[in-house]
Design a protein around this motif. Structure first.
Motif, PDB file in Angstrom:
ATOM      1  N   HIS A 176       0.847  -1.338  -0.138  1.00  0.00           N
ATOM      2  CA  HIS A 176      -0.189   0.411   0.172  1.00  0.00           C
ATOM      3  C   HIS A 176       0.722   1.449  -0.134  1.00  0.00           C
ATOM      4  N   SER A 181      -1.548  -1.437  -5.319  1.00  0.00           N
ATOM      5  CA  SER A 181      -2.513  -1.747  -4.936  1.00  0.00           C
ATOM      6  C   SER A 181      -3.180  -2.972  -5.517  1.00  0.00           C
ATOM      7  N   TRP A 185      -4.378  -5.994  -2.830  1.00  0.00           N
ATOM      8  CA  TRP A 185      -5.443  -6.571  -2.611  1.00  0.00           C
ATOM      9  C   TRP A 185      -5.471  -7.955  -2.203  1.00  0.00           C
ATOM     10  N   ARG A 241     -16.425  -0.751 -10.708  1.00  0.00           N
ATOM     11  CA  ARG A 241     -15.221  -1.013 -10.240  1.00  0.00           C
ATOM     12  C   ARG A 241     -15.586  -2.697  -9.682  1.00  0.00           C
ATOM     13  N   LYS A 251     -14.552  -2.985   6.604  1.00  0.00           N
ATOM     14  CA  LYS A 251     -15.904  -1.860   7.002  1.00  0.00           C
ATOM     15  C   LYS A 251     -16.931  -2.430   8.060  1.00  0.00           C
ATOM     16  N   ASP A 264     -19.253   0.923  -0.894  1.00  0.00           N
ATOM     17  CA  ASP A 264     -18.486   0.597  -2.403  1.00  0.00           C
ATOM     18  C   ASP A 264     -18.456  -0.772  -3.038  1.00  0.00           C
ATOM     19  N   ARG A 269     -15.678   3.341 -11.847  1.00  0.00           N
ATOM     20  CA  ARG A 269     -14.854   4.135 -12.631  1.00  0.00           C
ATOM     21  C   ARG A 269     -14.834   4.919 -13.635  1.00  0.00           C
ATOM     22  N   LYS A 297     -13.892  13.361  -2.070  1.00  0.00           N
ATOM     23  CA  LYS A 297     -12.605  13.801  -1.842  1.00  0.00           C
ATOM     24  C   LYS A 297     -11.810  14.009  -3.169  1.00  0.00           C
ATOM     25  N   TYR A 299      -8.399  13.973  -4.498  1.00  0.00           N
ATOM     26  CA  TYR A 299      -7.038  13.242  -4.515  1.00  0.00           C
ATOM     27  C   TYR A 299      -6.533  13.666  -5.496  1.00  0.00           C
ATOM     28  N   LYS A 304      -2.580  11.434  -2.469  1.00  0.00           N
ATOM     29  CA  LYS A 304      -1.670  10.710  -0.985  1.00  0.00           C
ATOM     30  C   LYS A 304      -0.731  10.569  -1.538  1.00  0.00           C
ATOM     31  N   ASN A 306       1.364   7.768  -1.402  1.00  0.00           N
ATOM     32  CA  ASN A 306       1.625   7.098  -2.188  1.00  0.00           C
ATOM     33  C   ASN A 306       1.102   6.849  -3.502  1.00  0.00           C
ATOM     34  N   TYR A 308      -1.547   8.117  -4.863  1.00  0.00           N
ATOM     35  CA  TYR A 308      -2.717   7.782  -5.296  1.00  0.00           C
ATOM     36  C   TYR A 308      -3.387   9.490  -6.174  1.00  0.00           C
ATOM     37  N   HIS A 312     -12.968  11.461  -5.199  1.00  0.00           N
ATOM     38  CA  HIS A 312     -13.937  10.070  -5.056  1.00  0.00           C
ATOM     39  C   HIS A 312     -15.452  11.295  -4.731  1.00  0.00           C
ATOM     40  N   GLU A 324     -20.328   5.066  -5.353  1.00  0.00           N
ATOM     41  CA  GLU A 324     -19.595   5.178  -5.271  1.00  0.00           C
ATOM     42  C   GLU A 324     -18.893   5.537  -6.477  1.00  0.00           C
ATOM     43  N   GLN A 326     -15.657   6.646  -8.855  1.00  0.00           N
ATOM     44  CA  GLN A 326     -14.155   7.462  -8.974  1.00  0.00           C
ATOM     45  C   GLN A 326     -14.048   8.178 -10.512  1.00  0.00           C
ATOM     46  N   ALA A 336      -1.785   4.282  -9.748  1.00  0.00           N
ATOM     47  CA  ALA A 336      -3.440   4.010  -8.535  1.00  0.00           C
ATOM     48  C   ALA A 336      -2.968   2.260  -8.821  1.00  0.00           C
TER      49      ALA A 336
HETATM   50  P1  GDP Z   1     -12.359   7.515   0.186  1.00  0.00           P
HETATM   51  O1  GDP Z   1     -13.576   7.591   1.811  1.00  0.00           O
HETATM   52  O2  GDP Z   1     -13.470   7.754  -0.290  1.00  0.00           O
HETATM   53  O3  GDP Z   1     -11.104   8.793   1.676  1.00  0.00           O
HETATM   54  O4  GDP Z   1     -12.087   6.267   0.324  1.00  0.00           O
HETATM   55  P2  GDP Z   1     -11.926   5.017   1.137  1.00  0.00           P
HETATM   56  O5  GDP Z   1     -10.496   5.047   1.568  1.00  0.00           O
HETATM   57  O6  GDP Z   1     -12.916   4.404   1.669  1.00  0.00           O
HETATM   58  O7  GDP Z   1     -10.811   4.570  -0.860  1.00  0.00           O
HETATM   59  C1  GDP Z   1     -12.091   3.672  -1.598  1.00  0.00           C
HETATM   60  C2  GDP Z   1     -11.851   3.453  -2.982  1.00  0.00           C
HETATM   61  O8  GDP Z   1     -10.631   4.044  -2.928  1.00  0.00           O
HETATM   62  C3  GDP Z   1     -10.807   2.018  -2.095  1.00  0.00           C
HETATM   63  O9  GDP Z   1     -11.701   0.838  -2.738  1.00  0.00           O
HETATM   64  C4  GDP Z   1      -9.942   2.233  -3.358  1.00  0.00           C
HETATM   65  O10 GDP Z   1     -10.601   1.481  -4.731  1.00  0.00           O
HETATM   66  C5  GDP Z   1      -9.817   3.429  -3.533  1.00  0.00           C
HETATM   67  N1  GDP Z   1      -8.430   4.029  -2.596  1.00  0.00           N
HETATM   68  C6  GDP Z   1      -8.229   4.826  -1.923  1.00  0.00           C
HETATM   69  N2  GDP Z   1      -7.446   5.277  -1.671  1.00  0.00           N
HETATM   70  C7  GDP Z   1      -6.659   4.744  -2.828  1.00  0.00           C
HETATM   71  C8  GDP Z   1      -4.956   3.908  -2.972  1.00  0.00           C
HETATM   72  O11 GDP Z   1      -4.379   4.628  -2.224  1.00  0.00           O
HETATM   73  N3  GDP Z   1      -4.578   3.722  -4.020  1.00  0.00           N
HETATM   74  C9  GDP Z   1      -5.352   2.741  -4.725  1.00  0.00           C
HETATM   75  N4  GDP Z   1      -5.041   2.341  -6.037  1.00  0.00           N
HETATM   76  N5  GDP Z   1      -6.871   3.424  -4.705  1.00  0.00           N
HETATM   77  C10 GDP Z   1      -7.076   3.699  -3.572  1.00  0.00           C
END
Ligand code: GDP
Length: 391
Positions: A176, A181, A185, A241, A251, A264, A269, A297, A299, A304, A306, A308, A312, A324, A326, A336
């Protein structure tokens, strides 16, 4: 990734043919013959000839499109540890870069692990820094662990749980942090299957129950969104997605959410050509479907650590269910999925412009650097009394 898994040297060479030049492929073949020769008579727990392990580890990295040095390093990653070949011999035969990678992976394998939860974060951090010397060492180690997890059914039960816990605590977070990813995963889902099979299969069956309904809904959203985007002449790939069992598990059991509260499960996407299009599409989505407060969000403006990047948002879908969404560019999508590994990937055919990419990598390395101790990598590798890497 929906690609067929690489299981044999023939698969590996086929896949390489898509992105690597003939000279590099000849070197990969030479490394394969060399590894095969020196692992002769060795077997995996599954009873298969040992050579299939390095081939499949290399295959995981070929899926990412990594460079010849990394693929050769992966094929040879166990020869110094498990055969008569010395590091010097390997350097003579394949050069210093390959030998350095193999040496790095071998050293990681020697670290002994004391299972003390509170030490984990600290060890974790130190390892990342040690490896930052050449991130490709970590890529090989992650692929090695992923293949070992994919074949965990051949291990005794106790070992399965221990490996799965180690993977969840160390390797998935490591993947991560590096933004890889796809590996993260898969590591998480396999680990959960061994650590908590009851919950794992419960989620699988809950996901199955409403799958047809959910898929129909996602398909209708995709058609609708495609229609609107066509009208405004925005080129986009709109897809459902993939869902990951471990993130649903997290969760439900860590954040105490009901299965039907998890947004989600229904997700799309949208991949476009430019950042401008990302925001344009966001506007269109928010016009078409009502956004849920507090769920947006950005991003892209604030990536992030990393690397990313994505927009969102969660909106109310056509049947009143949360959906959801993206939105990201092709470059962002590549990063990503593969994170820092993208740096060593062949860019041809991946639709990734190198524009700004090197700076992003430099930035990630800076973050790793910032966490650096005064001790050098070699020194603290010696001082670490942990064994998360021994297989
Ligand atoms: P947030 O609450 O919108 O910030 O998002 P979450 O942390 O709940 O993540 C929701 C979805 O966004 C995840 O299931 C991933 O598909 C995607 N996601 C979030 N962070 C990352 C990341 O660092 N890398 C990648 N590849 N996907 C991410």
């Amino acid at each position: 990734m929906t690609k067929k898994q690489i299981v044999s040297i023939e698969d590996l060479l086929d896949a390489l043919g898509e992105y690597m030049g003939d000279d590099d492929i000849a070197e990969v073949k030479r490394a394969y013959e060399y590894a095969k020769l020196h692992h002769t008579g060795q077997f995996r727990r599954s009873g298969e000839p040992y050579i299939l392990h390095p081939v499949q580890v290399a295959g995981i990295l070929v899926d990412i499109g990594l460079d010849a040095t990394t693929i050769i390093g992966a094929l040879l990653h166990d020869v110094v540890e498990d055969t008569d070949i010395s590091l010097q011999q390997l350097t003579d035969d394949f050069g210093p870069d390959v030998a350095m990678l193999v040496d790095g992976v071998t050293k990681l394998g020697k670290i002994k692990y004391k299972s003390k939860k509170e030490e984990l974060a600290e060890n974790h951090r130190k390892m990342i820094i040690a490896m930052a010397e050449d991130v490709r060492v970590i890529l090989i180690k992650l692929a090695d662990r992923l293949h070992n997890m994919r074949t965990l059914q051949h291990m005794p039960k106790e070992k399965q749980v221990q490996k799965a816990e180690e993977t969840l605590e160390i390797f998935a977070p490591l993947a991560h942090r590096m933004g890889i990813s796809t590996i993260k995963w898969e590591l998480e889902d396999i680990s959960l299957r061994y650590i908590n099979p009851q919950q794992y299969y419960k989620i699988v069956s809950m996901m199955k129950q409403k799958r047809t309904e959910r898929e129909a809904l996602v398909t209708s959203v995709i058609t609708e969104v495609n229609g609107v985007l066509e009208e405004v002449h925005i080129d986009a790939d709109v897809n459902g997605r993939p869902k990951h069992i471990y993130s649903i598990y997290n969760k439900m059991f860590k954040h105490k959410k009901e299965f039907n509260e998890i947004y989600d499960l229904m997700a799309v996407r949208i991949i476009v050509d430019s950042i401008r299009d990302c925001y344009a599409v966001l506007g269109i989505i928010h016009t078409q479907y009502k956004p849920m407060p507090g769920r947006f969000k950005d991003y892209i403006a604030m990536p992030k650590p990393n690397m990313y990047q994505s927009l969102h948002t969660t909106v109310i879908g056509p049947k009143g269910e949360p959906l959801e969404v993206q939105i990201r560019t092709k470059d962002m999508h590549f990063i990503a999925e593969f994170g820092i590994a993208a740096h060593w990937a062949y860019k041809e055919g991946k639709n990734v412009s190198t524009n700004g990419f090197d700076e992003k990598i430099a930035h990630l390395r800076e973050i790793l650097e910032l966490q650096k101790d005064t001790t050098d990598a070699e020194e603290f590798m010696e001082s670490l009394k942990v064994d998360f890497f021994s297989d």
